[in-house]
Design a protein around this motif. Structure first.
Motif: not given
Length: 79
Positions: A39-43, A49-55, A67-79
Motif C-alpha cells: 500500500l502507499s504510505e497514506a493508505d 488509524q482504522l486498526r487503532q480506532q477499532g481497538e 467491527e466497522a473500522a476493522l472491516g474498512q482496514a481489512k478491505t483496504m488490505l484486501g483480506i
C-alpha cells in the motif's frame, strides 16, 4: 418465572458476546497482513488509524463500531 428471565437475559446478551469475540480475531488478521501489504504510505497510515480506532472502540465496548473500522482496514488490505 426466574428461569424465564434468566433465559431471556442470556439470549439477549449472546449476540454481544459474539461481537466481542470477533474484534480480536479481526485485529490479528490485520496485524498479520500489514507487513506484506503493498500500500502507499497514506493508505498504510489509514489502515493503522482504522486498526487503532477499532481497538479503542472494542475496549470501550462499542463492538459494532469496532467491527466497522476493522472491516474498512481489512478491505483496504484486501483480506
Amino acid at each position: 418465572m426466574i428461569t424465564r428471565i434468566s433465559v431471556a437475559l442470556f439470549l439477549a446478551l449472546a449476540p454481544v458476546t459474539a461481537f466481542a469475540n470477533q474484534c480480536p480475531a479481526m485485529m490479528q488478521a490485520i496485524d498479520a497482513a500489514m507487513p506484506n501489504a503493498s500500500l502507499s504510505e497514506a493508505d498504510m497510515a489509514k489502515v493503522k488509524q482504522l486498526r487503532q480506532q477499532g481497538e479503542d472502540l472494542h475496549k470501550a465496548g462499542d463492538h459494532a463500531g469496532s467491527e466497522a473500522a476493522l472491516g474498512q482496514a481489512k478491505t483496504m488490505l484486501g483480506i
